[in-house]
Design an enzyme around this catalytic site. Sequence first.
Site, short mmCIF file in Angstrom:
data_model
loop_
_atom_site.label_atom_id
_atom_site.label_comp_id
_atom_site.label_asym_id
_atom_site.label_seq_id
_atom_site.Cartn_x
_atom_site.Cartn_y
_atom_site.Cartn_z
N ARG A 185 1.13 -1.34 -0.17
CA ARG A 185 0.09 -0.01 0.01
C ARG A 185 0.73 1.37 -0.32
NH1 ARG A 185 -5.46 -0.49 4.02
NH2 ARG A 185 -5.87 1.35 2.77
N GLU A 227 -14.64 4.10 -0.07
CA GLU A 227 -15.02 2.54 1.23
C GLU A 227 -16.58 2.59 1.39
OE1 GLU A 227 -13.18 4.11 5.16
OE2 GLU A 227 -15.71 5.05 5.56
O1 S3P Z 1 -8.71 8.73 7.09
C1 S3P Z 1 -9.51 7.76 6.99
O2 S3P Z 1 -10.41 7.11 7.66
C2 S3P Z 1 -9.53 6.72 5.50
C3 S3P Z 1 -10.12 7.33 4.26
C4 S3P Z 1 -10.16 6.78 3.58
O3 S3P Z 1 -8.55 6.44 2.87
P1 S3P Z 1 -8.43 6.75 1.06
O4 S3P Z 1 -8.18 8.12 0.72
O5 S3P Z 1 -6.76 5.98 1.33
O6 S3P Z 1 -9.39 6.26 0.01
C5 S3P Z 1 -10.97 5.51 3.51
O7 S3P Z 1 -11.02 4.73 2.37
C6 S3P Z 1 -10.96 5.15 4.55
O8 S3P Z 1 -11.26 3.54 5.24
C7 S3P Z 1 -10.54 5.61 5.54
C1 PEP Z 2 -10.03 1.48 3.11
C2 PEP Z 2 -10.46 1.22 4.25
O1 PEP Z 2 -9.34 1.25 5.25
P1 PEP Z 2 -8.51 1.50 5.38
O2 PEP Z 2 -8.14 2.56 6.65
O3 PEP Z 2 -6.91 0.00 5.79
O4 PEP Z 2 -7.62 2.63 4.63
C3 PEP Z 2 -11.76 1.10 4.43
O5 PEP Z 2 -11.87 0.68 5.71
O6 PEP Z 2 -11.97 0.51 3.30
#
Ligand code: S3P
Ligand code: PEP
Length: 443
Positions: free
Chosen positions: A132, A326
């Site tokens: 990632r 998400e």
């Molecule tokens: O900041 C956070 O709590 C999150 C941001 C998002 O990540 P991305 O911007 O990488 O999609 C989301 O998809 C993830 O589940 C939680």
């Molecule tokens: C993308 C997700 O999680 P993460 O916080 O691991 O990025 C998710 O919960 O869908």
Amino acid sequence: MTETLWPAPVATTAVDATVTIPGSKSVTNRALILAALAGEPSWVRRPLRSRDSQLMADGLRALGVGIEERVNNSSGGTGGGEAWRIIPAGQLRGPARVDVGNAGTVMRFLPPLAVLADGPVHFDGDPRSYERPQHGVIDSLRALGARIEDDGRGGFPLTVHGTGALDGGTVELDASSSSQFVSALLLSGARYNQGVEIRNVGGPVPSLPHIRMTVDMLRLAGAQVDAPQDGGEKDVWRVTPGALLGRDLVVEPDLSNAAPFFAAALVTGGRVTVRDWPKHTTQPGDQLREIYTRMGGSCRFTDDGLEFSGTGVIHGIEADLHDVGELTPVIAAVAALADSESHLSGIAHLRLHETDRLAALAKEINDLGGDVSETEDGLRIRPRPLHGGVFHTYEDHRLATAAAVLGLAVPGIQVENVATTAKTLPDFPAMWAALLDPTAARD
Ligand SMILES: O=C(O)C1=C[C@@H](OP(=O)(O)O)[C@@H](O)[C@H](O)C1
Ligand SMILES: C=C(OP(=O)(O)O)C(=O)O
């Protein structure tokens, strides 16, 4: 290796249930970071207790933060239930070892805090954490004055050599693959000598509601933050150096985890109420109200929370999910059961989530007889009659809940490793059983 298979229950009648969804992962893990950086103790009430929040709590403990987990506390205010008392370390300490698992919030939010420790902090995680993207955090911290040793590709495992302080200042990064880069630097930035100014020089940043959540929570902790959401310069976020206040915070239910439960109302033509749905929130899951309404449901606030009703007829949808990525896996499952084609766009960054979600959804739904194709930035879903089979989950909690939604309507779906839901929703199989059992659901 033998697979652990969970037979997804089929709904034999329309669901009619009221559900309590555990606390938000995103709010809980931000609250823990901000409490750890505050100048005084905090309370985090109704926290999410799951793998991701446990990893965050354990990581902070390794750095010297006190986290006392109390059940049924009577220390006032907001009633019973679970509450965590967070006691900041004074001086965050190294050496320490932190396991980030496959938690984006842990792998992105903790290294910026570890630069403030007084020794080396070693980070490692699940194999997927090696894949990632992490560059937006690591390269930025280096540009702001930190020393970090990595695997040579800018990712895990890595060691942050904390020196107790960081200069901070202005940094340019490409946040088009994850909003968490911006949130990560903002959350710890108030404690850097010059604060931090983050300038996105890449493509559009996904998941903007999650950055809004960061900004709002920082402000509630007393930080001064400039952000595009308030008319500030586009793609620039700034936090001024200063102390953070301890807080007494009640965590909202995880609205993204409401997605499969409301989906059950749509798929079965039933009714599901999620308790304590907030009237105002930065959680992206709040957009389910609009998205599922476009797909044929209807919702209303009641005294208990938010009630969603379906008719059993589901419409396909054209939706740009860039801000709410998400939610995609469960929406894709609902779309596969619709009466017309769907096109989900704006979600190329999902290829870098827990798994490559676009590839995984296309393969698994197609293996059940579906017709899903990947586009450059999303999915095209043409509903087809589906049949039973094994649905692989790739250690992705949202793949597992998506499969459970399909299983409501398609007999014979076996979900591989449903336990992966413990990332954010540990009791999912029991909650799902209660949803489908009218006596348990009328709690
Ligand atoms: O900041 C956070 O709590 C999150 C941001 C998002 O990540 P991305 O911007 O990488 O999609 C989301 O998809 C993830 O589940 C939680
Ligand atoms: C993308 C997700 O999680 P993460 O916080 O691991 O990025 C998710 O919960 O869908």
